[in-house]
Design an enzyme around this catalytic site. Structure first.
Site, PDB file in Angstrom:
ATOM      1  N   HIS A 151      -6.331   5.322 -12.489  1.00 31.22           N
ATOM      2  CA  HIS A 151      -6.758   5.453 -11.100  1.00 31.22           C
ATOM      3  C   HIS A 151      -6.678   6.914 -10.685  1.00 31.22           C
ATOM      4  CE1 HIS A 151      -6.420   1.101  -9.373  1.00 31.22           C
ATOM      5  NE2 HIS A 151      -7.027   1.143 -10.547  1.00 31.22           N
ATOM      6  N   TYR A 211      -3.802   1.213   0.884  1.00 27.32           N
ATOM      7  CA  TYR A 211      -2.615   1.184   1.742  1.00 27.32           C
ATOM      8  C   TYR A 211      -3.101   1.095   3.188  1.00 27.32           C
ATOM      9  CZ  TYR A 211       0.357   2.625  -2.174  1.00 27.32           C
ATOM     10  OH  TYR A 211       1.055   2.675  -3.349  1.00 27.32           O
ATOM     11  N   PRO A 256       9.352   0.081  -2.330  1.00 30.58           N
ATOM     12  CA  PRO A 256       8.231   0.135  -3.272  1.00 30.58           C
ATOM     13  C   PRO A 256       6.979   0.838  -2.756  1.00 30.58           C
ATOM     14  CG  PRO A 256       8.440  -2.058  -2.340  1.00 30.58           C
ATOM     15  CD  PRO A 256       9.632  -1.288  -1.865  1.00 30.58           C
ATOM     16  N   LYS A 287       7.728   4.393  -6.976  1.00 28.01           N
ATOM     17  CA  LYS A 287       8.578   5.354  -7.665  1.00 28.01           C
ATOM     18  C   LYS A 287       9.650   4.754  -8.563  1.00 28.01           C
ATOM     19  CE  LYS A 287       6.658   9.000  -6.219  1.00 28.01           C
ATOM     20  NZ  LYS A 287       5.517   9.050  -7.087  1.00 28.01           N
ATOM     21  N   TYR A 337       2.651  11.390  -5.082  1.00 27.29           N
ATOM     22  CA  TYR A 337       2.272  10.081  -5.591  1.00 27.29           C
ATOM     23  C   TYR A 337       2.082  10.108  -7.111  1.00 27.29           C
ATOM     24  CZ  TYR A 337       0.308   5.367  -5.329  1.00 27.29           C
ATOM     25  OH  TYR A 337       0.093   4.004  -5.472  1.00 27.29           O
TER      26      TYR A 337
END
Length: 391
Positions: free
Chosen positions: A72, A201, A293, A297, A385
């Site tokens: 991704h 998100y 979550p 990580k 990220y």
């Protein structure tokens, strides 16, 4: 039994550490309290940072990941009916993430350990770590109905938050930093192709939602729910209806429904135990730290811990210097606290607090608006990220 490194726990941290040590010519024994089927089926994380992907490849444990994993190059932030894509490679100089479930990572590492590595004992319950501050620490464990002792030069506790390793730290030495959140995630697995090709998100006035996936045919989705929610109190139709509300956009995007095969509620907390070393006992992964979550990580932090330990022990054997082992805790904690900060920021950015005021909600939307219109802010998010550097 005797070995160089006794590893408690056959999750991704313990298994990867065994692999790294094997590649460095260092003996280890892995003790796992659960059976192999349980370890290979428990659902956990699914996002691998660029650094984790690189480590697995270098360790010779990435053949199936590279064949079946989903690379991704970004995520989508969704709020106020708008869609904003975060382009990882463009913002980080080429980094990305891999969607590849923790269950699959464990399967790959288990197969390698059983074929090439040292002993991996399932249903071997670690009872205590003794003599951590001596030159010969021991793991007392129960296996095949009897108690035994594993004598080691070093012990690494990869046995999670409820394991025995951290309990061997003297109370006077331990410092705990934690935060609990007044909400959790209702997570589902569904037999339906993901409705978007990247993670979404979503911040919504009714609460957070996340669209993820496990494969091209299996979706993984989450809803913010009040702390203590019973997953069975939600019907499948109610779950899909709420997901549709929270993912709604101003365009013609639609969420595809499918049969729900699993649902559960995950509590949200932040936790760090300092230090991560006592004598010849080292903590790694959830034994030392937990993150909400939202930032993806947890598994990746565990990888950083065991890479740091394996490099430090290899350095000791090659040079005679214990400098890197002595710095293990401080080295890991620098990265851990950055990940804790990132996960906290993502959580407070996207979730609706139960006591949120109209002012709080406007500030949250202002943060999102700033983030999605500032290249510098987007680059910071993408950098965090895709993963903080392994020191």
């Amino acid at each position: 039994m005797r070995t160089t490194v006794g590893i408690i726990g056959a999750g991704p941290a313990g298994l990867l550490l065994a692999r790294l040590l094997h590649n460095a010519g260092i003996e280890s024994v892995v003790l796992e309290s659960r059976d192999r089927t349980y370890v290979e089926q428990r659902q956990r994380a699914g996002i691998l940072e660029q650094g984790t992907v690189d480590v697995l490849r270098a360790a010779g444990a990435a053949e199936r990941m590279d064949r079946e994993g989903l690379r991704h190059d970004g995520i989508e932030l969704r709020f106020a009916g708008e869609r904003h894509r975060v382009d990882f490679p463009a913002l980080t100089g080429g980094s990305s993430v891999m969607v590849y479930a923790q269950t699959e990572v464990c399967k790959d590492l288990i197969a390698l350990q059983l074929e090439e590595g040292g002993p991996l004992l399932f249903e071997a319950e670690a009872l205590a770590v003794e003599g951590a501050d001596s030159d010969s620490p021991k793991i007392r464990f129960r296996y095949e109905g009897r108690e035994d002792v594993l004598e080691c030069d070093w012990v690494v506790g990869c046995d999670g938050f409820w394991g025995v390793a951290r309990k061997a730290f003297p109370a006077a030495l331990s410092r705990v930093f934690e935060r609990t959140y007044p909400f959790g995630w209702l997570g589902i697995l569904a037999d339906v192709a993901p409705s978007h090709d990247e993670l979404v998100y979503a911040r919504h006035e009714r609460g957070f939602a996340l669209l993820s996936m496990r494969s091209p045919t299996v979706s993984r989705l989450y809803l913010q729910v009040p702390e203590g929610t019973d997953a069975e109190a939600w019907s499948d139709d109610d779950i899909w209806a709420e997901l549709e509300r929270r993912f709604e956009t101003h365009d013609d995007w639609r969420l595809e429904r499918g049969p729900i095969t699993q649902k559960s509620v995950t509590p949200m907390r932040s936790y760090v135990h300092e230090p991560m070393r006592h004598g010849r006992l080292f903590l790694a992964g959830d034994a030392a730290h937990i993150v909400p979550p939202t930032g993806a990580k947890g598994l990746n932090l565990a990888v950083g811990d065991v890479v740091t330990f394996a490099r430090a022990l290899t350095h000791l054997r090659e040079t005679g210097s214990a400098e890197r082992l002595d710095a293990y805790s401080a080295t890991c904690l620098r990265r851990i606290w950055q990940a804790e900060r990132f996960s906290y920021d993502m959580t407070t950015l996207l979730h609706r607090a139960p006591d949120a005021t109209p002012f709080d909600e406007r500030i949250q939307l202002a943060r999102l608006r700033r983030l999605t219109t500032s290249p510098a802010a987007l680059a910071d998010l993408a950098d965090g990220y895709t993963g903080f550097p392994l020191e």
